[in-house]
Design a protein around this motif. Structure first.
Motif, PDB file in Angstrom:
ATOM      1  N   UNK A 285      -9.736  35.370  21.999  1.00 46.55           N
ATOM      2  CA  UNK A 285      -9.582  34.528  20.805  1.00 46.55           C
ATOM      3  C   UNK A 285      -8.347  33.650  20.921  1.00 46.55           C
ATOM      4  N   UNK A 286      -7.279  34.213  21.466  1.00 47.56           N
ATOM      5  CA  UNK A 286      -6.012  33.486  21.592  1.00 47.56           C
ATOM      6  C   UNK A 286      -6.149  32.210  22.406  1.00 47.56           C
ATOM      7  N   UNK A 287      -7.057  32.189  23.353  1.00 51.12           N
ATOM      8  CA  UNK A 287      -7.227  31.028  24.234  1.00 51.12           C
ATOM      9  C   UNK A 287      -7.609  29.763  23.479  1.00 51.12           C
ATOM     10  N   UNK A 288      -8.084  29.904  22.252  1.00 52.06           N
ATOM     11  CA  UNK A 288      -8.528  28.742  21.480  1.00 52.06           C
ATOM     12  C   UNK A 288      -7.388  27.992  20.811  1.00 52.06           C
ATOM     13  N   UNK A 289      -6.163  28.527  20.858  1.00 52.74           N
ATOM     14  CA  UNK A 289      -5.040  27.880  20.192  1.00 52.74           C
ATOM     15  C   UNK A 289      -4.005  27.360  21.163  1.00 52.74           C
ATOM     16  N   UNK A 290      -3.239  26.371  20.732  1.00 56.20           N
ATOM     17  CA  UNK A 290      -2.156  25.840  21.556  1.00 56.20           C
ATOM     18  C   UNK A 290      -0.881  26.611  21.271  1.00 56.20           C
ATOM     19  N   UNK A 291      -0.200  27.031  22.327  1.00 55.02           N
ATOM     20  CA  UNK A 291       1.031  27.785  22.165  1.00 55.02           C
ATOM     21  C   UNK A 291       0.771  29.262  21.981  1.00 55.02           C
ATOM     22  N   UNK A 292       1.854  30.037  21.952  1.00 58.13           N
ATOM     23  CA  UNK A 292       1.738  31.480  21.934  1.00 58.13           C
ATOM     24  C   UNK A 292       1.153  32.065  20.674  1.00 58.13           C
ATOM     25  N   UNK A 293       1.321  31.403  19.533  1.00 58.46           N
ATOM     26  CA  UNK A 293       0.794  31.927  18.273  1.00 58.46           C
ATOM     27  C   UNK A 293      -0.106  30.908  17.576  1.00 58.46           C
ATOM     28  N   UNK A 294      -0.682  30.000  18.357  1.00 63.82           N
ATOM     29  CA  UNK A 294      -1.532  28.970  17.772  1.00 63.82           C
ATOM     30  C   UNK A 294      -2.843  29.493  17.237  1.00 63.82           C
ATOM     31  N   UNK A 295      -3.325  30.597  17.786  1.00 64.69           N
ATOM     32  CA  UNK A 295      -4.576  31.211  17.327  1.00 64.69           C
ATOM     33  C   UNK A 295      -4.435  32.709  17.473  1.00 64.69           C
ATOM     34  N   UNK A 296      -4.581  33.427  16.386  1.00 66.51           N
ATOM     35  CA  UNK A 296      -4.381  34.876  16.383  1.00 66.51           C
ATOM     36  C   UNK A 296      -5.655  35.553  15.885  1.00 66.51           C
TER      37      UNK A 296
END
Length: 309
Positions: A285-296
Motif C-alpha cells: 500500500x505504501x508504494x502508492x504514496x510519495x515520500x515515507x508517509x505519503x500513503x499509510x
C-alpha cells in the motif's frame, strides 16, 4: 495517551524534502516528515497499536512540527524530547524501482544525542515490542549504545531492521551493532541484497537468514522486494510472497512500513508468518504514496489484502 505502549520505536524523525524526480534532475520538492523511525511508528499506529516514539528533536520550528505530525498520526509523543541540536532532515528523489538516493542533513542533530539514559527514561521494558534500527545506531556512538541498551532492556519482542546506509556508516561498524543486538532479537529484517551483502556477506536470502540465526536471533525475515520475504526460525523456513501493488509511485518507506506493521502484529500476539504477511501488505500500500508517509495502510486495508492474497 496513558498506559504502557504496545510498541516502542527508537530513532530519528526527519523533515523530508521529496521530489518526483531523481535528485540529479529534481527542481521542486514537497515538504513532509519521515525518517525510518517515524515511518515505522506511523505505520504501526495506523493498524491500531499504541505506539510511542522515543527520540530527540531540535528546539526549532521543525521540531515542533515533527511532534505535531506524530501526534496527528496517533503516536504517543511523551518521549519525543526537545533539546540541543537541530532537527534532522533529508532530501530524496522518487524512484519506483527502489534504488533511491538520499541526501542527509542530520550531522549533529538533536536525535544524534540519544543515549542509554533515554532508554531508562522511556517505557522500553514495559512495551509489548520494541523496534530498533541500524540507521539509529549509525547516527553517533551514543546512538549505537542506545540501540544496544534498548535491546538488552526490552522484555517484549525486539525487532531489528539493519537498514544499512553507506552514507552514514561503514559495513564493519554496522555489523558490530548487528552482532550485539542479534542475541536479544526476536526478529531481524535485513533487505536482500542491500543489507545482506554489506552486513552478512551474501546475496542469497536463505544464507542471509541462516547468518542471522547463527548470530543469535530467534528469527529472520529477509525482504526481497517483489520476490517476497524469506522467513526462517526454529519452526522452519518459508517464503511469504509479495503483495502486488495496485499503484507504484515511490518505494520510500516501504521497508519501514513493513517493519512497523510486523512489530505491531507481533506485539498483538500474531504468529511470525502472519505478522510478516501483514507487513508485506502494508508495504504494498505504501508504494502508492510519495515520500515515507505519503500513503499509510489501515488495518482494514491490510486485512482486506490478506484475504485476497
Amino acid at each position: 495517551m496513558s498506559g504502557h505502549p504496545d510498541v516502542v520505536v527508537i530513532g530519528e524523525p526527519l523533515v523530508e524534502f521529496s521530489a518526483p524526480r531523481p535528485l540529479t534532475s529534481a527542481e521542486t520538492f514537497r515538504l513532509s516528515f519521515s525518517g525510518d523511525a517515524l515511518n515505522a511508528a506511523v505505520a504501526a499506529a495506523a493498524t491500531g497499536a499504541h505506539v510511542a516514539l522515543v527520540t530527540r528533536t531540535g528546539e526549532d520550528e521543525f521540531g515542533e512540527r515533527l511532534i505535531a505530525f506524530a501526534d496527528a498520526h496517533g503516536i504517543d509523543t511523551r518521549w519525543m524530547w526537545r533539546g540541543p541540536g537541530h532537527s534532522g532532515a533529508y532530501a530524496v528523489g522518487a524512484d519506483p524501482d527502489g534504488d533511491r538516493a538520499f541526501a542527509y542533513m542530520r550531522s549533529g542533530s538533536a536525535a544524534s544525542r540519544l543515549s542509554p539514559a533515554d532508554v531508562a527514561a522511556a517505557p522500553v521494558a514495559e512495551a509489548g515490542a520494541v523496534l530498533l534500527s541500524g540507521i539509529t545506531a549509525a547516527l553517533s556512538a551514543s546512538c549505537a549504545a542506545t540501540v544496544v541498551a534498548a535491546a538488552e532492556e526490552a522484555r517484549g519482542a525486539v525487532v531489528y531492521d539493519p537498514n544499512f546506509r553507506g552514507r552514514l556508516i561503514t559495513p564493519e561498524a554496522a555489523r558490530e551493532t548487528l552482532v550485539k543486538v542479534a542475541p536479544h532479537a526476536a526478529l531481524i529484517t535485513p533487505s536482500c541484497p542491500a543489507d545482506s551483502v554489506a552486513l552478512l556477506g551474501t546475496a542469497d536470502p536463505g544464507k542471509a537468514a541462516e547468518a542471522c540465526l547463527r548470530l543469535g536471533a530467534a528469527a529472520a525475515a529477509v525482504t526481497r522486494g517483489a520476490d517476497g520475504v524469506h522467513v526462517a526460525s526454529a519452526a522452519g523456513r518459508t517464503t511469504v510472497p509479495a503483495v502486488p501493488a495496485e499503484v507504484i509511485v515511490d518505494a520510500t518507506g516501504a521497508g519501514d512500513a513493513f517493519a512497523g506493521v510486523v512489530t505491531a502484529r507481533l506485539a498483538a500476539g500474531a504468529s511470525l508468518v502472519d505478522a510478516v504477511r501483514a507487513g508485506a501488505a502494508a508495504a504494498s500500500v505504501t508504494l502508492a504514496g510519495q515520500g515515507g508517509t505519503g500513503r499509510v495502510a489501515t488495518a482494514a486495508e491490510i486485512d482486506a489484502l490478506l484475504r485476497e492474497f
